[in-house]
Design an enzyme around this catalytic site. Sequence first.
Site, PDB file in Angstrom:
ATOM      1  N   HIS A 155       6.327  23.570   3.008  1.00  0.00           N
ATOM      2  CA  HIS A 155       7.369  24.250   3.605  1.00  0.00           C
ATOM      3  C   HIS A 155       6.811  25.122   4.634  1.00  0.00           C
ATOM      4  O   HIS A 155       7.316  26.343   4.716  1.00  0.00           O
ATOM      5  CB  HIS A 155       8.234  24.711   2.650  1.00  0.00           C
ATOM      6  CG  HIS A 155       9.474  23.745   2.102  1.00  0.00           C
ATOM      7  ND1 HIS A 155      10.212  22.988   2.848  1.00  0.00           N
ATOM      8  CD2 HIS A 155       9.449  23.127   0.818  1.00  0.00           C
ATOM      9  CE1 HIS A 155      11.026  22.288   1.959  1.00  0.00           C
ATOM     10  NE2 HIS A 155      10.332  22.277   0.571  1.00  0.00           N
ATOM     11  N   ASP A 164       7.451  23.587  -4.040  1.00  0.00           N
ATOM     12  CA  ASP A 164       8.103  22.416  -4.376  1.00  0.00           C
ATOM     13  C   ASP A 164       7.817  21.535  -2.897  1.00  0.00           C
ATOM     14  O   ASP A 164       7.460  21.947  -1.800  1.00  0.00           O
ATOM     15  CB  ASP A 164       9.538  22.672  -4.202  1.00  0.00           C
ATOM     16  CG  ASP A 164      10.167  23.420  -3.174  1.00  0.00           C
ATOM     17  OD1 ASP A 164       9.506  24.311  -2.580  1.00  0.00           O
ATOM     18  OD2 ASP A 164      11.388  22.953  -2.716  1.00  0.00           O
ATOM     19  N   GLU A 165       8.133  20.122  -3.075  1.00  0.00           N
ATOM     20  CA  GLU A 165       8.234  19.261  -1.987  1.00  0.00           C
ATOM     21  C   GLU A 165       7.089  19.269  -1.297  1.00  0.00           C
ATOM     22  O   GLU A 165       7.281  19.127   0.086  1.00  0.00           O
ATOM     23  CB  GLU A 165       9.497  19.418  -1.249  1.00  0.00           C
ATOM     24  CG  GLU A 165      10.702  19.198  -2.123  1.00  0.00           C
ATOM     25  CD  GLU A 165      11.985  19.306  -1.315  1.00  0.00           C
ATOM     26  OE1 GLU A 165      12.874  18.610  -1.584  1.00  0.00           O
ATOM     27  OE2 GLU A 165      12.172  20.205  -0.400  1.00  0.00           O
ATOM     28  N   VAL A 166       5.802  19.363  -1.818  1.00  0.00           N
ATOM     29  CA  VAL A 166       4.687  19.259  -0.828  1.00  0.00           C
ATOM     30  C   VAL A 166       4.355  17.753  -0.271  1.00  0.00           C
ATOM     31  O   VAL A 166       3.998  17.001  -1.143  1.00  0.00           O
ATOM     32  CB  VAL A 166       3.384  19.735  -1.564  1.00  0.00           C
ATOM     33  CG1 VAL A 166       1.938  19.778  -0.733  1.00  0.00           C
ATOM     34  CG2 VAL A 166       3.609  21.183  -2.107  1.00  0.00           C
TER      35      VAL A 166
END
Length: 797
Positions: free
Chosen positions: A256, A319-321
């Site tokens: 992100h 998160d969400e790498v």
Amino acid sequence: MLLPFRRTLLATSLFLTASALAAPAGNLPLMPWPQQVEVTSPAGKFVLTDALQIQVSGDQLMPEVNRWRERLARQTGWYLLPQAQENAGGQAAVNIIIKQKVAEQPEPDSDESYQLTVTPQGATLTANTRFGTMRGMETLLQLVQNDGENTFIPLVSIHDQPRFAWRGVLLDSARHFLPVPDIKRQLDGMAAAKLNVLHWHLSDDQGWRFESQKYPKLQALASDGQFYTVAQMKEVVAYATKLGIRVVPEIDMPGHASAIAVAYPELLSAPGPYKMERSWGVHEPTLDPGNEKVYAFADALVGELTQIFPDPYLHIGGDEVDATQWKNSQPIQAFMKEKGIADTHALQAYFNTRLQAILHQHQRKMVGWDEIFHPDLPHDIVIQSWQGPDSLGASAQKGYQGILSTGFYLDQPHSSAYHYRNEILPQPLGVDQNVADGEKAQSWTFTMPRLKGKPVDGSFTLIEGKNGWRGFIDFNGKTRRAVRDVVVKDDGNVRFAVDTWMGDTQPVLTLKDGKLGGYFIIGNARYPVTGSPLSAVPDGQPPVVPDAAGMKNILGGEAALWQENITSQILDIKLWPRGFVVAERLWSAQDVKDTGNMYQRLAKIDAWSVVSAGLQQHAETARLMTRLSNSADIAPLLSFSTALEPAQYYTRQHIKFQAGHYTQAEPLNRLADALPAESNAVRELGTHVSALVQDPQNAQAAQAVRSQLESWQRSAEQVKPVLAQNYVLKPLQPVAQQLGALSANGLIWLEKLQKGETLNAQERQQAQSQLDDAAKVQDEVVLAVVYPLEKLLAGVK
């Protein structure tokens, strides 16, 4: 009258046992419901006057006293006579006794317990610390009532303390910037709900909101000019502190990171070039774990954050790498080989280990999302779970502290009942999955395509035993869940319900001729499914339930308010009053779970929060409807809107994605944006219809159904010119037409039900077809009245 006693627990310890005779909370206008409430005299009351005085001993709380008196003035409409100076002596209507003076800064283990006693002579609030006083005063303010004679507080004795220590709200200032006054108002609401952690999301792909002195290009190039100065952030922290609320900042790393890429591309895993990201979703830009400048960058930022935010915790996201850049970078692949790092998950763990050391140097503890979990990390981190109770339970069992956010995503429109059923501590399956002798079982696979992302696949099993039907469902990649409210008909029609990560999920299926058809209702939106039978009951994974020691690692939870679909203009609509529902799940005893009682109290707290705490959920709705109506006369649009709900789950986001509008520039100006998450009118109609189907001669229920349908029938006509004169509302013209027709048909079905008359097969098929057509999502809303009318139709013979 003694209301149910609620066993308590210390802030972070496990609520090991629940009452064997779980009873609903009482009828006092309190939320969250206290641990123990005794109404000492049902007919008695402490009558308030405009001479009310508040006296405090044991700590200095004069600013707080003035604020509480201002709120009492708003609640009563009085001009209160001047407050005596602190410790002035004399008789006070409200006496506050604080046993220990502590620092103003709230801590993770601050004592928030209190006792409140109200007699005809006045109220006494006793607390160990100032923080218990703050929580107890919210209870006192909620108890202030009017009747036909005066303003009063009922006579009660209350002993209270929170079930969990960490009770938070995430505000996302990165995707849509939130002005400081709007944040302060949410803090007022949080204090009113006894929530005590503001998780402040300050960076993401779409914007950097934190003024950095050492890396000024962050706010200069990656904020669109919308960021918080150091002084503004300190102002928010100071305001929260006065309310007994901790502020935990979040700077998202290593993913992100699109905003960081715009300002400092040399820190990224690929050279770029980069530009401001306007689309929602998961994006590739990722910090380079092999670049020492990245850790100097992190060290500097953490140092700046610690000068503003005194809380011992700091959130690093994690998160969400998207590992695309890592996999495509030859230097990073060489770095991994050199360090013996097996895969990209281990590479993120390496990054987090380095980051953890930096945090330790600054006397801070790490908080991050599920993805940071790795056995290489020390056990003083806190893992915030968006992936669900299994992820939370697994990390807790391995000794890591955690907080739950799954089931508390308030940016998604869900019913309050769905959030209310969301137990913090992981639970066992709760249903017998073994097929005994004499029992029959059937298992089916299913596939549910979504508007965005992969289909949802799995299987379910229904078992017919001597006590009726039971069952469970296995979503691929997740553990087994028990289902409830199973109905299996002779014609192959089946329905049941289960709470999932997507929301309140109700499969409505046809099982026959070796095929499965029908749909899942996710909240209020229908998703078609297909499937086939299985020859045997499939194996499934049981829920991950930690032992008693592991349970103690679960600190509480947070409501999450991600803001792809939220701006400051509609912030309160999305957070309140559902924030009180989450607050009750985090504060109150585990067996306070009667949804009917909850809704009764929530209606009162909703009104109280507007008057006392200054929340604007109803004002924001009125303002948006005034704009949509092109008039101050919003009555037709408001009445029409009570039959509607925004499409629940991520349906609205996915519709925008399909249309190419899933971006920061998408205007949030539809009627869907002005609507609360659920329609109280539709929910109440459903309650009355259920009562009527059970007893067709229930005159009170029949009158309630008739009155509501006649009202919607009128509003469907009255709103037509309003919809026609605004291009934003025009797509809802067919919905108004459907509402008028359905209301008229509902009145016919009501009469047939009461008279015991029948519908022939053709009439029933036509009616169901009309309901199915009206159930489709239109302009991001659902005509939610379809669902109680389906119940009414089913009740007609």
